[in-house]
Scaffold this motif. Structure first.
Motif, PDB file in Angstrom:
ATOM      1  N   ALA A  65      47.140  37.268  51.298  1.00 19.41           N
ATOM      2  CA  ALA A  65      47.109  38.659  50.805  1.00 19.41           C
ATOM      3  C   ALA A  65      46.949  38.699  49.292  1.00 19.41           C
ATOM      4  O   ALA A  65      46.467  39.694  48.738  1.00 19.41           O
ATOM      5  N   LYS A  66      47.353  37.644  48.607  1.00 17.17           N
ATOM      6  CA  LYS A  66      47.205  37.551  47.143  1.00 17.17           C
ATOM      7  C   LYS A  66      46.131  36.531  46.776  1.00 17.17           C
ATOM      8  O   LYS A  66      46.164  35.935  45.695  1.00 17.17           O
ATOM      9  N   LEU A  67      45.212  36.338  47.663  1.00 20.02           N
ATOM     10  CA  LEU A  67      44.109  35.379  47.475  1.00 20.02           C
ATOM     11  C   LEU A  67      44.633  33.997  47.059  1.00 20.02           C
ATOM     12  O   LEU A  67      44.033  33.304  46.246  1.00 20.02           O
ATOM     13  N   ALA A  78      47.009  33.101  45.196  1.00 24.05           N
ATOM     14  CA  ALA A  78      47.381  32.912  43.782  1.00 24.05           C
ATOM     15  C   ALA A  78      48.658  32.071  43.692  1.00 24.05           C
ATOM     16  O   ALA A  78      49.545  32.162  44.541  1.00 24.05           O
ATOM     17  N   LYS A 133      38.315  33.744  52.193  1.00 19.62           N
ATOM     18  CA  LYS A 133      37.886  34.430  50.978  1.00 19.62           C
ATOM     19  C   LYS A 133      38.198  33.616  49.714  1.00 19.62           C
ATOM     20  O   LYS A 133      37.390  33.591  48.784  1.00 19.62           O
ATOM     21  N   ALA A 152      42.843  32.071  43.795  1.00 21.32           N
ATOM     22  CA  ALA A 152      42.255  32.979  42.788  1.00 21.32           C
ATOM     23  C   ALA A 152      42.993  32.916  41.460  1.00 21.32           C
ATOM     24  O   ALA A 152      42.919  33.860  40.669  1.00 21.32           O
ATOM     25  N   ALA A 203      46.377  31.377  38.757  1.00 27.54           N
ATOM     26  CA  ALA A 203      47.818  31.539  38.623  1.00 27.54           C
ATOM     27  C   ALA A 203      48.131  32.997  38.936  1.00 27.54           C
ATOM     28  O   ALA A 203      47.284  33.876  38.735  1.00 27.54           O
ATOM     29  N   ASP A 204      49.342  33.243  39.461  1.00 24.27           N
ATOM     30  CA  ASP A 204      49.711  34.622  39.802  1.00 24.27           C
ATOM     31  C   ASP A 204      49.957  35.406  38.513  1.00 24.27           C
ATOM     32  O   ASP A 204      50.929  35.149  37.795  1.00 24.27           O
ATOM     33  N   ILE A 205      49.067  36.345  38.254  1.00 23.98           N
ATOM     34  CA  ILE A 205      49.101  37.067  36.973  1.00 23.98           C
ATOM     35  C   ILE A 205      50.386  37.887  36.852  1.00 23.98           C
ATOM     36  O   ILE A 205      51.000  37.946  35.772  1.00 23.98           O
ATOM     37  N   PHE A 243      36.887  31.763  46.547  1.00 24.98           N
ATOM     38  CA  PHE A 243      37.142  31.853  45.100  1.00 24.98           C
ATOM     39  C   PHE A 243      38.013  30.694  44.601  1.00 24.98           C
ATOM     40  O   PHE A 243      39.087  30.433  45.156  1.00 24.98           O
ATOM     41  N   LEU A 303      39.376  30.172  41.004  1.00 25.26           N
ATOM     42  CA  LEU A 303      39.372  30.784  39.671  1.00 25.26           C
ATOM     43  C   LEU A 303      40.612  30.348  38.892  1.00 25.26           C
ATOM     44  O   LEU A 303      41.688  30.154  39.481  1.00 25.26           O
ATOM     45  N   PRO A 313      38.378  32.492  34.224  1.00 21.88           N
ATOM     46  CA  PRO A 313      38.262  33.828  33.627  1.00 21.88           C
ATOM     47  C   PRO A 313      39.370  34.173  32.632  1.00 21.88           C
ATOM     48  O   PRO A 313      39.493  35.339  32.235  1.00 21.88           O
ATOM     49  N   LEU A 359      41.675  37.833  30.143  1.00 24.06           N
ATOM     50  CA  LEU A 359      43.079  38.267  30.167  1.00 24.06           C
ATOM     51  C   LEU A 359      43.742  38.019  28.808  1.00 24.06           C
ATOM     52  O   LEU A 359      44.960  38.158  28.673  1.00 24.06           O
TER      53      LEU A 359
HETATM   54  N1  COA Z   1      47.248  36.804  40.507  1.00 20.46           N
HETATM   55  C1  COA Z   1      47.929  37.744  41.210  1.00 20.46           C
HETATM   56  N2  COA Z   1      47.389  38.482  42.179  1.00 20.46           N
HETATM   57  C2  COA Z   1      46.097  38.261  42.480  1.00 20.46           C
HETATM   58  C3  COA Z   1      45.313  37.316  41.797  1.00 20.46           C
HETATM   59  C4  COA Z   1      45.946  36.559  40.767  1.00 20.46           C
HETATM   60  N3  COA Z   1      45.306  35.612  40.070  1.00 20.46           N
HETATM   61  N4  COA Z   1      44.063  37.339  42.299  1.00 20.46           N
HETATM   62  C5  COA Z   1      44.070  38.262  43.270  1.00 20.46           C
HETATM   63  N5  COA Z   1      45.294  38.828  43.386  1.00 20.46           N
HETATM   64  C6  COA Z   1      45.732  39.870  44.318  1.00 20.46           C
HETATM   65  C7  COA Z   1      45.269  41.256  43.893  1.00 20.46           C
HETATM   66  O1  COA Z   1      46.150  41.794  42.923  1.00 20.46           O
HETATM   67  C8  COA Z   1      45.317  41.981  45.215  1.00 20.46           C
HETATM   68  O2  COA Z   1      46.665  42.284  45.508  1.00 20.46           O
HETATM   69  P1  COA Z   1      47.060  43.760  46.075  1.00 20.46           P
HETATM   70  O3  COA Z   1      46.262  43.894  47.352  1.00 20.46           O
HETATM   71  O4  COA Z   1      48.524  43.653  46.305  1.00 20.46           O
HETATM   72  O5  COA Z   1      46.629  44.730  45.039  1.00 20.46           O
HETATM   73  C9  COA Z   1      44.869  40.914  46.207  1.00 20.46           C
HETATM   74  O6  COA Z   1      45.110  39.669  45.577  1.00 20.46           O
HETATM   75  C10 COA Z   1      43.405  41.000  46.574  1.00 20.46           C
HETATM   76  O7  COA Z   1      42.657  40.928  45.367  1.00 20.46           O
HETATM   77  P2  COA Z   1      41.546  42.035  44.947  1.00 20.46           P
HETATM   78  O8  COA Z   1      41.421  41.993  43.474  1.00 20.46           O
HETATM   79  O9  COA Z   1      41.881  43.349  45.569  1.00 20.46           O
HETATM   80  O10 COA Z   1      40.263  41.432  45.670  1.00 20.46           O
HETATM   81  P3  COA Z   1      38.745  41.656  45.238  1.00 20.46           P
HETATM   82  O11 COA Z   1      37.925  41.155  46.370  1.00 20.46           O
HETATM   83  O12 COA Z   1      38.520  43.052  44.784  1.00 20.46           O
HETATM   84  O13 COA Z   1      38.530  40.714  43.955  1.00 20.46           O
HETATM   85  C11 COA Z   1      38.772  38.684  42.668  1.00 20.46           C
HETATM   86  C12 COA Z   1      38.636  39.308  44.087  1.00 20.46           C
HETATM   87  C13 COA Z   1      39.057  37.196  42.872  1.00 20.46           C
HETATM   88  C14 COA Z   1      37.482  38.872  41.912  1.00 20.46           C
HETATM   89  C15 COA Z   1      39.928  39.364  41.914  1.00 20.46           C
HETATM   90  O14 COA Z   1      41.084  39.358  42.747  1.00 20.46           O
HETATM   91  C16 COA Z   1      40.307  38.722  40.630  1.00 20.46           C
HETATM   92  O15 COA Z   1      39.604  38.839  39.649  1.00 20.46           O
HETATM   93  N6  COA Z   1      41.478  38.000  40.569  1.00 20.46           N
HETATM   94  C17 COA Z   1      42.009  37.452  39.375  1.00 20.46           C
HETATM   95  C18 COA Z   1      41.257  36.190  38.993  1.00 20.46           C
HETATM   96  C19 COA Z   1      41.800  35.632  37.685  1.00 20.46           C
HETATM   97  O16 COA Z   1      41.705  36.222  36.634  1.00 20.46           O
HETATM   98  N7  COA Z   1      42.388  34.423  37.780  1.00 20.46           N
HETATM   99  C20 COA Z   1      42.906  33.721  36.639  1.00 20.46           C
HETATM  100  C21 COA Z   1      44.342  34.012  36.452  1.00 20.46           C
HETATM  101  S1  COA Z   1      44.967  33.209  34.999  1.00 20.46           S
END
Ligand code: COA
Length: 257
Positions: free
Chosen positions: A23-25, A27, A60, A64, A66-68, A108, A110, A134, A138
């Motif tokens: 659910a949090k990809l 993270a 998917k 994605a 570290a958990d931001i 992904f 990332l 990316p 941030l």
């Molecule tokens: N940390 C915490 N939560 C994350 C996350 C991360 N790195 N990446 C994704 N999630 C969460 C989203 O907040 C969302 O949670 P929610 O449903 O409770 O709101 C869920 O995962 C699904 O992600 P979402 O952004 O809705 O999916 P998307 O298909 O629109 O986009 C990405 C996919 C990967 C492009 C996008 O999630 C993203 O850019 N993630 C962050 C990537 C990043 O910057 N990583 C480096 C961190 S230092």
């Protein structure tokens, strides 16, 4: 159940560690990193496991990042601790592991997710994966070794382009620049990873460990890789595997390591 955020399963002599926060990809929050440390420590101390596949739950995301949300209110001191602990307990532990770790990138990869894949010894990917660092978007930079490992894998120019733009690249581009070794369809990814581990597992485990050590040494600032190679090469000559490998060759049979 021992882990909340990981699925750990053994197949023959390979261990699959699946990051399971779909659910949090997938993270990486601190709990998941602590569990990863424990799971990796377990496989390193288990002589029955010859290699590890790391992947992500679902189709998917591999991871994605570290958990931001986890570090949103951190100060510089806490951030330093996060990076130091993560690097020592997970990323460097994998990088220097004496048995092979394969990243099976199922989506992904990332930020910390790509850093996790880069800490592994071999990277396989599905064609639909997107890879990137990316962090600059941030207001950050990679903190789990990404600036170093990406540069080592793809060279300074390509690494800087990815890190400074923060843009994702396709799996095809990642293959082209050597960031991943091979592309496989989603249904074949884990099978290929297991196949590679089976081949490596059929070789001498002590020689495999020595090879990883020698390759890694050349990337460490305080070590001379050529010297490490000579020492590791010569120490192979004292092993039972060396005697078995050479005897088997001379006797025209398969070695039994
Ligand atoms: N940390 C915490 N939560 C994350 C996350 C991360 N790195 N990446 C994704 N999630 C969460 C989203 O907040 C969302 O949670 P929610 O449903 O409770 O709101 C869920 O995962 C699904 O992600 P979402 O952004 O809705 O999916 P998307 O298909 O629109 O986009 C990405 C996919 C990967 C492009 C996008 O999630 C993203 O850019 N993630 C962050 C990537 C990043 O910057 N990583 C480096 C961190 S230092």
């Amino acid at each position: 159940m021992k882990f909340q955020h990981l699925l750990v399963a053994q197949y023959a002599q390979a261990c699959h560690i699946t990051i399971n926060r779909e659910a949090k990809l997938n993270a990486l929050d601190r709990e998941t990193l602590a569990e990863l440390h424990e799971a990796i420590s377990d496989v390193l101390s288990d002589d029955g496991i010859k290699g590890v596949v790391i992947t992500g739950a679902g189709n998917k995301a591999f991871v994605a990042g570290a958990d931001i949300a986890d570090f949103a209110d951190f100060d510089a001191h806490q951030a330093y601790e996060l990076a130091s602990t993560g690097q020592a307990q997970v990323f460097d532990l994998i990088h220097h592991a004496p048995k092979p770790f394969i990243a099976a990138i199922n989506g992904f990869a990332l930020g910390g997710g790509l850093e996790l894949a880069m800490a592994c010894h071999i990277r396989l990917s599905v064609p639909h994966a997107r890879l990137g660092l990316p962090e600059v978007s941030l207001g950050l930079i990679p903190g789990y070794g990404g600036t170093q490992r990406l540069t080592q894998l793809v060279g300074r120019g390509r690494a800087l382009q990815m890190i400074l733009t923060g843009e994702m690249i396709s799996a095809e581009q990642a293959l082209h620049i050597g960031l991943v070794n091979e592309l496989w369809a989603p249904g074949e990814l884990l099978e290929r990873a297991d196949g590679l581990l089976a081949v490596i597992g059929s070789r001498s485990a002590s020689a495999v460990a020595a090879a990883i050590k020698a390759v890694n040494a050349g990337l460490l600032p305080n070590e001379n890789g050529y010297e490490t190679e000579k020492a590791a090469f010569s120490s192979c000559f004292g092993t039972a595997d060396f005697k078995e490998g050479v005897s088997a060759f001379l006797e025209k049979r398969k070695p039994r390591f």
